[in-house]
Design a protein around this motif. Structure first.
Motif, mmCIF file in Angstrom:
data_model
loop_
_atom_site.group_PDB
_atom_site.id
_atom_site.type_symbol
_atom_site.label_atom_id
_atom_site.label_comp_id
_atom_site.label_asym_id
_atom_site.label_seq_id
_atom_site.Cartn_x
_atom_site.Cartn_y
_atom_site.Cartn_z
ATOM 1 N N GLU A 29 0.820 -1.214 0.000
ATOM 2 C CA GLU A 29 0.000 0.000 0.000
ATOM 3 C C GLU A 29 0.857 1.269 0.000
ATOM 4 O O GLU A 29 1.756 1.431 0.816
ATOM 5 C CB GLU A 29 -0.922 0.019 1.226
ATOM 6 C CG GLU A 29 -1.947 1.119 1.176
ATOM 7 C CD GLU A 29 -2.917 1.042 2.342
ATOM 8 O OE1 GLU A 29 -3.444 2.106 2.699
ATOM 9 O OE2 GLU A 29 -3.142 -0.051 2.877
ATOM 10 N N GLY A 30 0.608 2.145 -0.963
ATOM 11 C CA GLY A 30 1.301 3.421 -1.050
ATOM 12 C C GLY A 30 2.645 3.380 -1.752
ATOM 13 O O GLY A 30 3.311 4.398 -1.877
ATOM 14 N N CYS A 31 3.072 2.214 -2.224
ATOM 15 C CA CYS A 31 4.374 2.089 -2.898
ATOM 16 C C CYS A 31 4.184 2.101 -4.407
ATOM 17 O O CYS A 31 3.341 1.383 -4.941
ATOM 18 C CB CYS A 31 5.072 0.795 -2.470
ATOM 19 S SG CYS A 31 6.696 0.588 -3.227
ATOM 20 N N ALA A 32 4.980 2.914 -5.107
ATOM 21 C CA ALA A 32 4.874 3.022 -6.565
ATOM 22 C C ALA A 32 6.081 2.422 -7.275
ATOM 23 O O ALA A 32 6.258 2.616 -8.471
ATOM 24 C CB ALA A 32 4.717 4.487 -6.956
ATOM 25 N N GLY A 39 5.025 -9.913 -6.835
ATOM 26 C CA GLY A 39 4.134 -8.784 -6.661
ATOM 27 C C GLY A 39 4.646 -7.643 -5.802
ATOM 28 O O GLY A 39 3.912 -6.711 -5.521
ATOM 29 N N VAL A 40 5.902 -7.715 -5.344
ATOM 30 C CA VAL A 40 6.449 -6.652 -4.501
ATOM 31 C C VAL A 40 7.814 -6.198 -5.011
ATOM 32 O O VAL A 40 8.495 -6.907 -5.743
ATOM 33 C CB VAL A 40 6.568 -7.086 -3.015
ATOM 34 C CG1 VAL A 40 5.203 -7.295 -2.402
ATOM 35 C CG2 VAL A 40 7.412 -8.318 -2.873
ATOM 36 N N CYS A 41 8.214 -5.014 -4.571
ATOM 37 C CA CYS A 41 9.532 -4.479 -4.915
ATOM 38 C C CYS A 41 10.562 -5.013 -3.918
ATOM 39 O O CYS A 41 10.219 -5.667 -2.932
ATOM 40 C CB CYS A 41 9.500 -2.954 -4.887
ATOM 41 S SG CYS A 41 9.219 -2.259 -3.241
#
Length: 80
Positions: A29-32, A39-41
């Motif tokens: 949430e809130g990460c661009a 699915g994540v950085c």
């Protein structure tokens, strides 16, 4: 498109420099940031893979190697 920009449009008629995003965004949430794995950085849990070349600690980009030690362009492999 941006007036005077000669870069190739990627999405929505604009290039990356002028706002187009590459790939998917992190599901946190809130990460661009761009997704790296599952699915994540990297900041939110994606594991970095290290280059398999002996003595190199760069991040692996393709087939287990960094850009310096990995295969060159696809076309180069087919040329005589």
């Amino acid at each position: 498109s941006q007036e005077g920009c000669t870069n190739r449009a990627v999405r929505g008629g604009v290039c990356i420099r002028h706002g187009a995003k590459q790939g998917k965004e992190c599901s946190y949430e809130g990460c661009a940031n761009n997704v790296q794995n599952r699915g994540v950085c990297v900041r939110h849990g994606a594991k970095r893979r290290e280059c398999r070349y002996e003595g190199c600690s760069n991040d692996a980009i393709r087939v287990g190697f960094c850009t310096r030690h990995g295969p060159k362009h696809k076309d180069a492999a087919t040329k005589d």
